[in-house]
Structure formats: structure tokens, C-alpha cells
Design an enzyme around this catalytic site. Structure first.
Site, PDB file in Angstrom:
ATOM      1  N   ARG A 160       0.850  -1.186   0.000  1.00 20.20           N
ATOM      2  CA  ARG A 160       0.000   0.000   0.000  1.00 20.20           C
ATOM      3  C   ARG A 160       0.892   1.244   0.000  1.00 20.20           C
ATOM      4  NH1 ARG A 160      -2.099  -3.612   3.850  1.00 20.20           N
ATOM      5  NH2 ARG A 160      -4.192  -4.387   3.376  1.00 20.20           N
ATOM      6  N   LYS A 189      -1.748  -3.075   7.918  1.00 24.55           N
ATOM      7  CA  LYS A 189      -2.839  -2.580   8.760  1.00 24.55           C
ATOM      8  C   LYS A 189      -2.823  -3.300  10.099  1.00 24.55           C
ATOM      9  CE  LYS A 189      -6.097  -1.149   5.160  1.00 24.55           C
ATOM     10  NZ  LYS A 189      -7.446  -1.366   4.582  1.00 24.55           N
ATOM     11  N   HIS A 259      -2.630   2.149  -5.299  1.00 25.36           N
ATOM     12  CA  HIS A 259      -3.475   1.001  -4.967  1.00 25.36           C
ATOM     13  C   HIS A 259      -3.839   0.200  -6.219  1.00 25.36           C
ATOM     14  CE1 HIS A 259      -5.126  -0.639  -1.288  1.00 25.36           C
ATOM     15  NE2 HIS A 259      -6.176  -1.064  -1.967  1.00 25.36           N
ATOM     16  N   ARG A 262      -1.127  -2.113  -6.774  1.00 21.39           N
ATOM     17  CA  ARG A 262      -1.300  -3.247  -5.846  1.00 21.39           C
ATOM     18  C   ARG A 262      -2.272  -4.264  -6.446  1.00 21.39           C
ATOM     19  NH1 ARG A 262      -1.385  -4.714  -0.311  1.00 21.39           N
ATOM     20  NH2 ARG A 262      -3.411  -5.371   0.488  1.00 21.39           N
ATOM     21  N   HIS A 285      -3.861  -9.510   3.446  1.00 20.99           N
ATOM     22  CA  HIS A 285      -5.296  -9.560   3.719  1.00 20.99           C
ATOM     23  C   HIS A 285      -5.574 -10.495   4.893  1.00 20.99           C
ATOM     24  CE1 HIS A 285      -6.317  -8.403  -0.718  1.00 20.99           C
ATOM     25  NE2 HIS A 285      -6.093  -7.347   0.046  1.00 20.99           N
ATOM     26  N   TYR A 294     -10.034 -10.577  -6.957  1.00 19.32           N
ATOM     27  CA  TYR A 294      -9.177 -10.563  -8.143  1.00 19.32           C
ATOM     28  C   TYR A 294      -9.551 -11.684  -9.106  1.00 19.32           C
ATOM     29  CZ  TYR A 294      -6.569  -7.394  -5.199  1.00 19.32           C
ATOM     30  OH  TYR A 294      -6.234  -6.340  -4.385  1.00 19.32           O
TER      31      TYR A 294
END
Length: 333
Positions: A160, A189, A259, A262, A285, A294
């Protein structure tokens, strides 16, 4: 009025409690920004100083009015609107858990619903488009080489924008030669760490940029030698995308950002046959459900799957009278 009935002290306690939970800086800023926008709005509506607002002054109707103002006055999208509401819900839940007399109030605030939004297709670049973006910087200059490395790192790691901006030299594990394994530790995150492999080309360029520098320095610096911010990173990607759109018209219709690079990394990994759980780990994730988007988005893979089950029209059978060899054989008998 006692502190337990004032809104301000509760907000202060709420934000301090969030700081103790080791949330990521972006999450903490999101809570702070939501409150910083809400309080002046309520104060203006009720014509009362911020420090004199009571808990009961903030009601569900005011929250709805605040959310509508975000969309109309500040031109916020539905996602941003829902993020602000999530912070307000969290505040109401916190108050309800610590103050039984405000349980009913907490329920009313938390009853304000999120706004539904349609799913947008995940933006990504095709391989020739990504190659063109990587080649856009002028690598004969110092800044061009840094820009090329930054784009290459984003594509290689799927990081990110904020993760790349916060990257420190100590997070790199670079092999001694091209044949040695190189990797990078990325803080994602929720301060979750993940390890990503690096291509030999990426590792070689990172080694050249970081040579002789302190381990705690940021990897990517701006022209003034200061750490590059995520906003600077966004501006850099958009600048090259805009330049390329004049040569490749298809790019003009795509939202190109760090992004979307990404997303491009994930899509190309999927096309290369990498399993979805490995891609989930690569991108950081929490759930594989997030990564499955995706597989749903990639048109090339859908087209190949469709081709495998395509129903072809019936083949035209050759009439025996049109078979010259057969006719000659029959006449020779």
C-alpha cells in the site's frame, strides 16, 4: 453539568482508549478526524459551545444530518461517509459499555444505518501497460531512477502507499548477490508484519539506493532528502500515468494510483498460477474473501475459462460425391 453527561470528556476518553489498543496510525487518525468534523457541526447546529455539548444533544437525526453534509458540502463519497459513521458507532458503543444510563442513547446512535454502495470493478493494468509505466521515468537522472525503483517496488511487493512510504532500510533483507534470496518486511494494517520476496532487479536497485545510509532511515526520500509521504507517492504515480495516457489512450479511462498497482500485482500473480491463499498472505489480507475479488475481476482468465467450454457449431460433413478419391476408386472397379 457533570462530566459524565458532557460529550467532550467522553470523546477524550474514547480517543485515549483507542491509542492504547495499538491501532495503526491511519485508523487512529480516522477516529480523530470523524470527531473533529462532528463536534463543530453539532455546535453550529445547536448554537452551543463545543465544551458545553451534552451527550443527549447528539441524537440520531443530527448524525444523519452530519452524514448528509459530508456528502453535499465536502463532496465525500459513500465509503468516506461510512467510515465516519463507523467511528461514531464506535464512540456510541464505548459510551454504552461504560455508562449504563446512556445505553438507550447508544442504541439510537448505533441504529443509524450505513449507506449501501455498488461494487466497482477493481482497477488494474495489463502487463504491457504496467511495463510502460515502469519505463516512464527517465533513468538517466537521480530522480528518475528513484521513481523507477518506487514503481518497481510497488509492483513487486503489492505494498500500500503508506506501507511503502513508512518503509525503513532495516526492513530490507538484501542478498549479497543476484542468486541470493532477498525480501522485505512490511508493516501493514493493524501493525501486522508480513514478509515479501524481492526480485533480483528490485533488490539490486534497493541496494544501490540504501548503501551507506542508517538502518532507521526511510528508504524512499523526496528531492529535499525528506521521507516521501503517501501523498507524494500518489502524486508521483498520477504524474507518470497522466504522461502515459497521451501515448496509451486506454489508460485515460483507468484510475491509476498506488493502490491500482497493488491490484495489478495481485492480478498478475493470479494469472501466473499462484494460489489465492499465497496472494492473500502476500498482500496482507486478513481473509481470503478479500483476495477472491481478483479472481472475479480478471477478464483474461474469464475469457480463457469461457473458451474452454465454448459450444462450437456442427461440422459440415463432406458428401461422398465430393470425395474425388472415392469416385476414382469406384470407377476403377
Amino acid at each position: 453539568m457533570s462530566d459524565s453527561r458532557l460529550l467532550g470528556p467522553w470523546i477524550r476518553r474514547f480517543l485515549l482508549e483507542r491509542l492504547k489498543r495499538n491501532l495503526s496510525p491511519n485508523t487512529q487518525r480516522s477516529y480523530r478526524d470523524a470527531v473533529a468534523l462532528l463536534m463543530p457541526f453539532v455546535s453550529k447546529k445547536l448554537r452551543r459551545p463545543v465544551d458545553q455539548l451534552a451527550m443527549t444533544d447528539l441524537n440520531a437525526e443530527l448524525v444523519r444530518s452530519f452524514l448528509a453534509d459530508l456528502e453535499i458540502t465536502r463532496n465525500c463519497g459513500i465509503t468516506t461517509r461510512n467510515q465516519r459513521l463507523a467511528a461514531i458507532h464506535a464512540l456510541a458503543q464505548f459510551v454504552g459499555m461504560h455508562s449504563p444510563e446512556h445505553i438507550a442513547w447508544s442504541g439510537q446512535i448505533r441504529g443509524v444505518p450505513f449507506k449501501k454502495t455498488g461494487k466497482r470493478p477493481v482497477p488494474y493494468l495489463e502487463k504491457p501497460e504496467m511495463d510502460a509505466l515502469l519505463n516512464a521515468p527517465d533513468q538517466s537522472t537521480t530522480q528518475g531512477r528513484r521513481d523507477h525503483l518506487l514503481l518497481l517496488f510497488l509492483y513487486n511487493s503489492g505494498a500500500r502507499a503508506d506501507e511503502a512510504a513508512q518503509l525503513r532500510i532495516a526492513d530490507l533483507e538484501l542478498g549479497l548477490s543476484d542468486r541470493d534470496y532477498s525480501s522485505v518486511r512490511i508493516r501493514g494494517k493493524g501493525n501486522k508484519m508480513r514478509q515479501c520476496p524481492l526480485w533480483p532487479l528490485t533488490a539490486k536497485q534497493l541496494k544501490a539506493v540504501t548503501a551507506g545510509r542508517a538502518p532507521m532511515e526511510r528508504v524512499f526520500l523526496n528531492r529535499r532528502g525528506q521521507p516521501l509521504t503517501r501523498f507524494g507517492l500518489h502524486a508521483l504515480v498520477k504524474r507518470y500515468a497522466l504522461r502515459l495516457s497521451k501515448e496509451i489512450p486506454a489508460l485515460a479511462s483507468k484510475r491509476i494510483s498506488p493502490h491500482s498497482i497493488r491490484h495489478t500485482s495481485a492480478t498478475h500473480l493470479l494469472r501466473a498460477g499462484v494460489d489465492i491463499d499465497t496472494i492473500r498472505s502476500w498482500l496482507g489480507h486478513v481473509s481470503v474473501d478479500t483476495t477472491n475479488v481478483y479472481a472475479e475481476t480478471d477478464l483474461e482468465m474469464k475469457a480463457k475459462a469461457l473458451a474452454n467450454c465454448e459450444i462450437k457449431g456442427p461440422k459440415r460433413m463432406k458428401r461422398w460425391r465430393d470425395d474425388a478419391g472415392l469416385m476414382s476408386f469406384l470407377k476403377s472397379l
